[in-house]
Design a protein around this motif. Structure first.
Motif, PDB file in Angstrom:
ATOM      1  N   TYR A 284       1.156  -4.333   1.213  1.00 43.35           N
ATOM      2  CA  TYR A 284       0.692  -3.023   0.768  1.00 43.35           C
ATOM      3  C   TYR A 284       0.321  -3.068  -0.717  1.00 43.35           C
ATOM      4  CZ  TYR A 284       0.692   2.128   0.643  1.00 43.35           C
ATOM      5  OH  TYR A 284       0.337   3.441   0.520  1.00 43.35           O
ATOM      6  N   ALA A 285       1.192  -3.690  -1.504  1.00 46.31           N
ATOM      7  CA  ALA A 285       0.932  -3.794  -2.941  1.00 46.31           C
ATOM      8  C   ALA A 285      -0.276  -4.680  -3.215  1.00 46.31           C
ATOM      9  CB  ALA A 285       2.174  -4.335  -3.656  1.00 46.31           C
ATOM     10  N   ALA A 296     -12.503  -2.847  -4.096  1.00 42.50           N
ATOM     11  CA  ALA A 296     -12.706  -3.199  -2.687  1.00 42.50           C
ATOM     12  C   ALA A 296     -11.548  -2.662  -1.859  1.00 42.50           C
ATOM     13  CB  ALA A 296     -12.817  -4.715  -2.529  1.00 42.50           C
ATOM     14  N   LEU A 297     -11.850  -1.866  -0.851  1.00 43.29           N
ATOM     15  CA  LEU A 297     -10.831  -1.283   0.011  1.00 43.29           C
ATOM     16  C   LEU A 297     -10.768  -2.090   1.301  1.00 43.29           C
ATOM     17  CD1 LEU A 297      -8.795   1.017   0.312  1.00 43.29           C
ATOM     18  CD2 LEU A 297     -10.585   2.373   1.398  1.00 43.29           C
ATOM     19  N   ASP A 298      -9.752  -2.930   1.404  1.00 41.50           N
ATOM     20  CA  ASP A 298      -9.553  -3.784   2.582  1.00 41.50           C
ATOM     21  C   ASP A 298      -8.364  -3.250   3.363  1.00 41.50           C
ATOM     22  OD1 ASP A 298      -9.562  -5.766   4.425  1.00 41.50           O
ATOM     23  OD2 ASP A 298      -8.747  -7.329   3.117  1.00 41.50           O
ATOM     24  N   ASP A 299      -8.642  -2.388   4.323  1.00 41.13           N
ATOM     25  CA  ASP A 299      -7.570  -1.718   5.068  1.00 41.13           C
ATOM     26  C   ASP A 299      -7.972  -1.592   6.532  1.00 41.13           C
ATOM     27  OD1 ASP A 299      -5.254  -0.328   5.626  1.00 41.13           O
ATOM     28  OD2 ASP A 299      -6.061   1.605   4.999  1.00 41.13           O
ATOM     29  N   GLU A 303      -3.517   1.471   6.800  1.00 36.96           N
ATOM     30  CA  GLU A 303      -2.156   1.501   6.275  1.00 36.96           C
ATOM     31  C   GLU A 303      -2.062   2.080   4.875  1.00 36.96           C
ATOM     32  OE1 GLU A 303       0.267  -2.163   7.682  1.00 36.96           O
ATOM     33  OE2 GLU A 303      -1.762  -2.912   7.287  1.00 36.96           O
ATOM     34  N   LEU A 304      -3.152   2.076   4.119  1.00 31.94           N
ATOM     35  CA  LEU A 304      -3.098   2.499   2.723  1.00 31.94           C
ATOM     36  C   LEU A 304      -3.240   4.005   2.590  1.00 31.94           C
ATOM     37  CD1 LEU A 304      -5.238  -0.253   0.967  1.00 31.94           C
ATOM     38  CD2 LEU A 304      -2.784  -0.212   1.404  1.00 31.94           C
ATOM     39  N   MET A 305      -2.883   4.500   1.421  1.00 29.64           N
ATOM     40  CA  MET A 305      -2.982   5.931   1.139  1.00 29.64           C
ATOM     41  C   MET A 305      -4.422   6.362   0.904  1.00 29.64           C
ATOM     42  SD  MET A 305      -1.688   6.082  -2.820  1.00 29.64           S
ATOM     43  CE  MET A 305      -0.241   5.083  -2.537  1.00 29.64           C
ATOM     44  N   VAL A 306      -5.318   5.408   0.606  1.00 35.04           N
ATOM     45  CA  VAL A 306      -6.722   5.696   0.322  1.00 35.04           C
ATOM     46  C   VAL A 306      -7.546   5.400   1.569  1.00 35.04           C
ATOM     47  CG1 VAL A 306      -8.687   5.173  -1.173  1.00 35.04           C
ATOM     48  CG2 VAL A 306      -6.357   5.065  -2.088  1.00 35.04           C
ATOM     49  N   LYS A 307      -8.475   6.288   1.877  1.00 35.25           N
ATOM     50  CA  LYS A 307      -9.369   6.049   3.005  1.00 35.25           C
ATOM     51  C   LYS A 307     -10.809   6.234   2.554  1.00 35.25           C
ATOM     52  CE  LYS A 307      -9.463  10.762   4.914  1.00 35.25           C
ATOM     53  NZ  LYS A 307      -9.277  11.572   6.129  1.00 35.25           N
ATOM     54  N   GLU A 308     -11.715   5.625   3.299  1.00 42.38           N
ATOM     55  CA  GLU A 308     -13.139   5.641   2.970  1.00 42.38           C
ATOM     56  C   GLU A 308     -13.922   6.317   4.084  1.00 42.38           C
ATOM     57  OE1 GLU A 308     -16.851   2.539   2.091  1.00 42.38           O
ATOM     58  OE2 GLU A 308     -14.886   1.804   2.739  1.00 42.38           O
TER      59      GLU A 308
END
Length: 795
Positions: A284-285, A296-299, A303-308
């Motif tokens: 997560y970190a 770069a948002l690799d999720d 699982e992360l608090m940020v979404k695209e």
């Protein structure tokens, strides 16, 4: 044989399990040992008879037999005298995670059975933990669950070592008793109970993992939901109604952190949960570290608090009237914003048990105060990347090459550093490279008509074109005339080439009332939505029926003049379009059309004054004196025109000198000391919203009275030629010619204008006085200005 301490000791294993390492999907121990309790299909007859004759055996022999069984049961294997509870279904995943229950033979000596009952929970904990690792370890359940299962598996290695040592002691030492076994496993019982309590909470929603195809459909459904499209929304709602699915991502980290905080008084629990937190939170970190350092948002597993929102891109900026690119492309899954508001669209429902948001929407408690900085750091870097500027920035890793975990101070220093770097880089790009301040001064110069000598020249050049209807007027011709007028503008430093002529699709007041209905206005505003300010073809339409007003509305749409539809537009490129977005340019256009309409009415009333200097308005009859009635009528026309002109001029002076100019100076002062991009955006939008509010464009009550007044004034100016013709006929009749129009008709027509103007002026001043004392104190200055206009006409 010397006694050996067989208690489990947990080492701080710091190896990070990478997603591509297949060895962590199935441990070697898991391939050799079957953790699901196995029940023998047929029990040997000798074993069955031994089971029946257990009570007849000596206690020391019973103890030896039961220890042998226990050593198997503690590995999840059914023994001869300790068997699985008949209600246990080994193929049910939910029961597997709850752990197998074992029952001991009633033929066993009660004292031994008491010891066994104390030890048996250890087998339940072990089988539950092993099943959790087996079921939740695959990557379909996310990287956080994967890392947690790897940490649990490593901790169970010490448990296996303990059992092997106990078995060796049992086989080699005659003094090994059930009491010693209890002594050695007692500390491990507490440790595994802590692990069991954790996995029990994490397994409360044991839904099957979504396939990659399901993930794709879900992401498309989320995009459809954000776009307001009905297709696929049912699937999203059904998943939300199901309690949020499995516990994964940030929710796993939050559960471990909460349990560690709640059991801070237990050193063993704090050490255990701390070790699990470090291992589970590392993926997560790492993902957050990539987000705040590269944008770069690799999720892939949410699982992360940020979404695209992937359907929003730079291309939407050209038609984006809601600032979607900046506000909705990257958002927090819990719906919170920096302004303190909460977006409910797309936010999953809290879990029924505990009220916790599911999955990535659950922000781990240590990140609650940092979540907005984490979001903004990545958003800023994405804007910079979209401009073609490299944003690679080395992350701070520890000695083993791993990113810091959530419980380490280095991680939060990294967040602070990344946020500061991204913020300063984007701020410098906007203010220095893109010359944002000069761009805003250009907007002020042209849209707020500040020292706008170009406007008078442009209106003179385009007078014939602006008298046409909005549909027939040539935008190309008007643009060429505007470019010609801009060449003579006294300020050469502005970006004049980006100013474009545009035609609005509706009248000014229709547009303003749409803004009021969208943004929310003061007081009950329902009545203003359907009101049409342009429907007054004649002054006596006050109190017209809804049917008549609807007909006038359709007529107005068809006959909208180019002068009423004229507005300016401003062409900006990315990244300036984040600040000067379509949403903010719309605000500039509303203020521009408000000022331009007042300026049109002022010019029309000024032209009427020029008309009143003609001899027909000053001449006397052939007898030497004009009749008293004609003089009174002409004087009333002069007074009404003067009052209307004074009203328009006072309103213009208030809007420019006491609203726009002071707030612009305050905005420039704020921009000189701005430190964050979001502060810059908020200050700019607050400036425009304040100007709209103090110019009375956000309240239907004020808009209704104001628009009636201005339309009455403009309609009065339109009838300039009719008043002049009527005055000429009256003078001719006074000189002995036949009277064409009776004087009573002239008085009746003029009284309609006076009645409308006096009525709506009183209503407007009353509304302004009310709002100045309740909501908008700036309007007190307008009340003082309008007191000079509020005089009754003489008889």
């Amino acid at each position: 044989m010397a006694d050996v301490d067989y208690r489990v000791t947990y080492s701080s294993h710091t190896t990070v399990h990478r997603a591509g390492d297949a060895s962590f999907s199935r441990s070697p121990l898991h391939s050799r040992v079957q953790h699901t309790p196995q029940r023998a299909k047929t029990r040997p007859r000798s074993a069955q008879s031994d089971h029946d004759a257990l009570s007849s055996l000596p206690i020391d022999l019973q103890e030896a037999l039961i220890i042998e069984d226990l050593l198997s049961v503690l590995m999840g294997i059914e023994g001869s005298y300790i068997v699985v509870h008949p209600d246990y279904v080994p193929d049910d995943p939910r029961m597997q995670i709850k752990g197998a229950r074992f029952v001991v033979s009633q033929q066993l000596d009660p004292s031994l059975r008491d010891f066994v009952s104390r030890i048996l929970p250890l087998s339940t904990y072990f089988t539950a933990i092993s099943s959790f690792i087996e079921l939740r370890g695959p990557l379909e359940y996310g990287l956080v669950n994967h890392a947690l299962c790897a940490a649990l598996r490593d901790m169970l290695k010490d448990y296996y070592v303990l059992l092997s040592q106990l078995e060796h002691a049992f086989n080699t030492s005659r003094s090994f008793t059930l009491q010693k076994l209890w002594f050695y496993v007692h500390p491990t019982l507490h440790t595994l109970s802590l692990m069991y309590a954790l996995i029990s909470e994490l397994a409360q929603a044991d839904d099957p993992p979504p396939s990659s195809e399901d993930d794709s459909d879900l992401s498309l459904d989320e995009d459809a939901e954000a776009l307001g499209i009905a297709s696929g929304v049912k699937a999203v709602l059904s998943q939300l109604d199901a309690g949020g699915g499995i516990i994964k991502g940030g929710e796993v980290v939050a559960v471990i952190w909460t349990r560690m905080a709640n059991m801070a008084g237990d050193p063993a629990a704090r050490a255990l949960y701390g070790a699990l937190l470090r291992r589970a939170s590392r993926p997560y970190a790492e993902a957050l570290e990539r987000w705040i350092t590269t944008g770069a948002l690799d999720d892939p597993h949410g699982e992360l608090m940020v979404k695209e929102a992937r359907f929003i891109n730079r291309g939407t900026l050209e038609q984006d009237y809601t600032d979607e690119y900046w506000e909705r492309r990257y958002t927090l899954r819990d719906g919170s914003t920096l302004a303190g508001k909460t977006h409910q669209a797309g936010v999953p429902r809290p879990r029924a048990n505990g009220g916790r948001l599911p999955g990535g929407a659950c922000v781990p408690p240590p990140l609650e105060t940092w979540k907005h900085k984490i979001l903004l750091a990545g958003k800023y870097l994405n804007v910079i990347r979209e401009c073609g500027i490299g944003v690679s920035r080395a992350s701070k890793t520890d000695a083993d090459g791993d990113a810091p975990a959530l419980d380490e101070e280095r991680f939060y220093k990294s967040v602070e550093s990344a946020y500061g770097h991204a913020n300063q880089t984007l701020l410098k790009l906007l203010l220095d490279d893109q010359q944002l301040i000069l761009r805003l001064r250009t907007m002020r110069h042209f849209f707020f008509l500040c020292q706008s000598s170009f406007l008078t020249q442009f209106l003179d050049l385009a007078a014939s074109e602006l008298r046409k209807s909005a549909r027939s007027a040539s935008i190309v011709k008007l643009q060429s005339l505007l470019d010609l007028a801009l060449k003579d503008d006294s300020n050469p430093d502005l970006f004049k080439e980006d100013i474009k002529v545009s035609m609005a699709g509706s009248g000014l007041y229709d547009w303003l009332l749409k803004v009021v209905s969208v943004s929310g206005a003061i007081g009950p505003e329902g009545e203003g939505t359907g009101w049409d300010a342009q429907g007054m073809d004649m002054p006596e339409d006050h109190g017209a029926s809804k049917k008549d007003r609807d007909g006038d509305k359709e007529k107005e749409k068809k006959a909208l003049l180019a002068s009423d539809a004229l507005t300016l537009d401003y062409a900006v490129k990315f990244p300036l379009s984040l600040v000067l977005s379509r949403k903010t340019i719309l605000r500039y256009q509303l203020l521009f059309r408000f000022l331009l309409h007042l300026r049109h009415v002022e010019l029309a009333l000024g032209a009427m004054w020029s008309e009143h200097t003609q001899p027909v308005w000053r001449s006397k009859s052939a007898s030497g004196d004009a009749p008293d009635e004609l003089e009174r009528w002409r004087r009333r026309v002069f007074v009404l025109r003067a009052r209307m002109l004074a009203f328009v001029q006072q309103l213009l002076a208030f809007a420019t000198s006491e609203v726009l100019e002071p707030h612009w100076r305050a905005l420039e002062a704020k921009l000189a000391r701005v430190t964050t991009v979001d502060q810059l955006l908020r200050d700019h939008v607050d400036f425009l919203d304040t100007c709209l509010k103090e110019c009375m464009l956000t309240s239907s009550k004020l808009l209704r009275a104001y628009s009636r007044l201005v339309v009455t004034c403009s309609t009065f100016a339109v009838y300039t030629a009719s008043f002049t013709k009527s005055a000429a006929q009256a003078v001719a009749a006074a000189n002995g010619e036949p009277e064409v129009t009776p004087m009573e008709k002239r008085w009746e027509f003029l009284n309609k204008f006076e009645t409308n103007f006096n009525h709506w002026l009183k209503v407007f001043i009353d509304c302004v006085s009310f709002y100045s004392s309740t909501d908008n104190i700036q309007l007190l200055a307008l009340v003082v200005r309008l007191n000079s206009v509020q005089t009754s006409s003489g008889s």
